[in-house]
Design an enzyme around this catalytic site. Structure first.
Site, mmCIF file in Angstrom:
data_model
loop_
_atom_site.group_PDB
_atom_site.id
_atom_site.type_symbol
_atom_site.label_atom_id
_atom_site.label_comp_id
_atom_site.label_asym_id
_atom_site.label_seq_id
_atom_site.Cartn_x
_atom_site.Cartn_y
_atom_site.Cartn_z
ATOM 1 C CG ASP A 1 -1.885 1.213 1.170
ATOM 2 O OD1 ASP A 1 -1.671 2.121 0.334
ATOM 3 O OD2 ASP A 1 -2.825 1.244 1.981
ATOM 4 C CG HIS B 1 -0.536 5.479 4.545
ATOM 5 N ND1 HIS B 1 -1.506 5.733 5.483
ATOM 6 C CD2 HIS B 1 -1.164 4.826 3.526
ATOM 7 C CE1 HIS B 1 -2.668 5.234 5.058
ATOM 8 N NE2 HIS B 1 -2.487 4.690 3.874
ATOM 9 C CB ILE C 1 -2.873 9.024 8.951
ATOM 10 C CG1 ILE C 1 -3.474 8.522 7.622
ATOM 11 C CG2 ILE C 1 -3.181 10.516 9.131
ATOM 12 C CD1 ILE C 1 -5.001 8.600 7.577
ATOM 13 N N GLY D 1 -4.795 1.900 7.777
ATOM 14 C CA GLY D 1 -5.816 1.164 8.520
ATOM 15 C C GLY D 1 -5.429 -0.304 8.647
HETATM 16 O O1 HDC Z 1 -14.695 7.337 10.813
HETATM 17 C C1 HDC Z 1 -14.069 8.491 10.300
HETATM 18 C C2 HDC Z 1 -12.568 8.260 10.275
HETATM 19 O O2 HDC Z 1 -11.777 9.193 10.216
HETATM 20 N N1 HDC Z 1 -12.119 7.002 10.345
HETATM 21 C C3 HDC Z 1 -10.720 6.631 10.315
HETATM 22 C C4 HDC Z 1 -10.281 6.401 8.892
HETATM 23 C C5 HDC Z 1 -8.854 5.875 8.849
HETATM 24 O O3 HDC Z 1 -7.966 6.369 9.536
HETATM 25 N N2 HDC Z 1 -8.603 4.838 8.019
HETATM 26 C C6 HDC Z 1 -7.310 4.233 7.936
HETATM 27 C C7 HDC Z 1 -6.278 5.066 7.266
HETATM 28 S S1 HDC Z 1 -6.654 5.487 5.567
HETATM 29 C C8 HDC Z 1 -5.945 4.206 4.672
HETATM 30 O O4 HDC Z 1 -5.371 3.310 5.230
HETATM 31 C C9 HDC Z 1 -6.108 4.272 3.208
HETATM 32 C C10 HDC Z 1 -5.397 3.141 2.496
HETATM 33 O O5 HDC Z 1 -4.086 3.532 2.106
HETATM 34 C C11 HDC Z 1 -6.184 2.812 1.241
HETATM 35 C C12 HDC Z 1 -7.227 1.761 1.482
HETATM 36 C C13 HDC Z 1 -7.704 1.301 0.128
HETATM 37 C C14 HDC Z 1 -8.481 -0.001 0.209
HETATM 38 C C15 HDC Z 1 -8.612 -0.517 -1.193
HETATM 39 C C16 HDC Z 1 -9.945 -1.040 -1.518
HETATM 40 C C17 HDC Z 1 -10.119 -1.299 -3.019
HETATM 41 C C18 HDC Z 1 -14.663 8.776 8.883
HETATM 42 C C19 HDC Z 1 -14.053 10.068 8.311
HETATM 43 C C20 HDC Z 1 -14.393 7.604 7.937
HETATM 44 C C21 HDC Z 1 -16.164 8.964 9.007
HETATM 45 O O6 HDC Z 1 -16.412 9.929 9.968
HETATM 46 P P1 HDC Z 1 -17.659 10.919 9.856
HETATM 47 O O7 HDC Z 1 -17.675 11.587 8.538
HETATM 48 O O8 HDC Z 1 -17.657 11.751 11.086
HETATM 49 O O9 HDC Z 1 -18.842 9.892 9.826
HETATM 50 P P2 HDC Z 1 -20.102 9.824 10.793
HETATM 51 O O10 HDC Z 1 -20.759 11.147 10.818
HETATM 52 O O11 HDC Z 1 -19.691 9.159 12.050
HETATM 53 O O12 HDC Z 1 -21.008 8.798 9.982
HETATM 54 C C22 HDC Z 1 -21.547 9.135 8.708
HETATM 55 C C23 HDC Z 1 -22.004 7.869 8.014
HETATM 56 O O13 HDC Z 1 -20.863 7.132 7.593
HETATM 57 C C24 HDC Z 1 -20.817 5.849 8.244
HETATM 58 N N3 HDC Z 1 -19.440 5.608 8.657
HETATM 59 C C25 HDC Z 1 -18.783 6.210 9.674
HETATM 60 N N4 HDC Z 1 -17.537 5.737 9.762
HETATM 61 C C26 HDC Z 1 -17.399 4.819 8.788
HETATM 62 C C27 HDC Z 1 -18.603 4.739 8.085
HETATM 63 N N5 HDC Z 1 -18.784 3.888 7.062
HETATM 64 C C28 HDC Z 1 -17.735 3.097 6.725
HETATM 65 N N6 HDC Z 1 -16.553 3.128 7.376
HETATM 66 C C29 HDC Z 1 -16.346 3.978 8.396
HETATM 67 N N7 HDC Z 1 -15.173 3.988 9.038
HETATM 68 C C30 HDC Z 1 -21.749 5.978 9.436
HETATM 69 O O14 HDC Z 1 -22.294 4.714 9.775
HETATM 70 C C31 HDC Z 1 -22.786 6.930 8.928
HETATM 71 O O15 HDC Z 1 -23.696 6.197 8.099
HETATM 72 P P3 HDC Z 1 -25.278 6.435 8.215
HETATM 73 O O16 HDC Z 1 -25.451 7.845 7.795
HETATM 74 O O17 HDC Z 1 -25.862 5.445 7.260
HETATM 75 O O18 HDC Z 1 -25.593 6.178 9.654
#
Ligand code: HDC
Length: 282
Positions: A184, A189, A204, A207
């Protein structure tokens, strides 16, 4: 291609994966290929497909796609072959599972079956959910529409009682610089200019790196598992400490992880299905 993309791995990939999740020189089964118990950490199955292509362009399926705004939202892993091979030639077959329009964000789920190229046997199945900020509003369904495996949508909730085990592990400031070599190479990152545009002061942690560390904690305390699901609930920075709390519930282990320095959630809605007769490892 429709038939899938090859990815071959050897003991070198296994050792790199283990070290990138914190294996030490003294953890011989994880760092020394001649150890009789040589093995990858149990979440190695997230590596092969990551090194292959997806069958779609995000530009074509969501609005205003920007790679800086993409975050890993959830991950589901099924381990379909035990013991996990320490080397293999694999074929990875991708599919687009679901596209959800959250209004301000797009959620895209894709699935990957990893097969042994020689025998055709399944080794792993993965479902990845990505959360793309600012890419909603394209007129898609606001709710999931796809049929998905039970484990992938399991609502793992910690019970009210105290956890059965707690493991704390400090990541290194160089953790992401090492983890990216598993495949990745997302600049988020490593490149401060890129992560700044994404809204982060410093690059960061992947994940999947947090997932691997928590998976290691489960394995340590409760043994082998056949599936694992997590939601990435908050960002982890390289150097921060993960505290994983674990609850054994029947044949499952429910867990969550917080960032100790901030008290904020890192991983939630997480759990594994244990292999029958699993015993604590490490
Ligand atoms: O949860 C927030 C966040 O910041 N999470 C951490 C993200 C993170 O750090 N991830 C790891 C690092 S990134 C990474 O590793 C990328 C990598 O290099 C590439 C991966 C590629 C994979 C390849 C595939 C092909 C955030 C920002 C994600 C959401 O926060 P908010 O906007 O505040 O959301 P919230 O208001 O709580 O909820 C809104 C709706 O979204 C749903 N939801 C929340 N968190 C979610 C999520 N859905 C999926 N995953 C999550 N983590 C909620 O359920 C809510 O839905 P609904 O409106 O239907 O209730």
């Amino acid at each position: 291609t429709a038939e899938g993309t090859p990815f071959d791995y050897t003991d070198r990939d296994v050792i790199l994966y283990n070290i990138s999740l914190g294996a030490k020189r003294t953890d011989l089964p994880f760092v020394y290929e001649n150890n009789e118990d040589f093995q990858p950490f149990p979440t190695f199955g997230v590596v092969p497909w990551f090194n292959t292509q997806t069958p779609f362009n995000l530009d074509d399926i969501v609005a205003n796609f920007s790679p800086m705004m993409l975050l890993h939202g959830e991950q589901y892993l099924e381990i379909r072959k035990f013991p996990i091979p320490t080397a293999a030639k694999t074929i990875n077959v991708p599919k687009l599972v679901d596209v959800i329009d959250k209004g301000n964000a797009a959620v895209v789920v894709s699935g990957f079956t990893t097969k042994d190229a020689r025998t055709g046997e399944d080794l792993f199945y993965n479902e990845s959910t990505i959360f793309i900020r600012g890419s909603g509003g394209f007129g898609g369904s606001p709710k999931p529409t796809a049929a998905r495996p039970k484990g992938a949508i399991a609502a793992y909730q910690p019970p009210k009682r105290q956890p059965d085990a707690v493991v704390e592990e400090k990541t290194s400031e160089d953790q992401a610089a090492l983890y990216r070599l598993n495949g990745d190479r997302n600049p988020l990152h490593i490149d401060p200019e890129f992560s700044k545009v994404g809204g982060f002061k410093t690059p960061i942690l992947h994940g999947l790196c947090s997932l691997g560390i928590c998976g290691k904690h489960v394995y340590q305390k409760f043994g082998a598992f056949k599936s694992l699901k997590v939601r990435f609930a908050g960002v982890v920075l390289p150097g921060q400490t993960l505290r994983t709390s674990l609850w054994k519930e029947g044949n499952s282990v429910v867990f969550q992880a917080i960032v100790v320095e901030t008290g904020k959630p890192a991983i939630s809605g997480a759990g594994v299905e244990l292999v029958e007769g699993a015993k604590a490892k490490l």
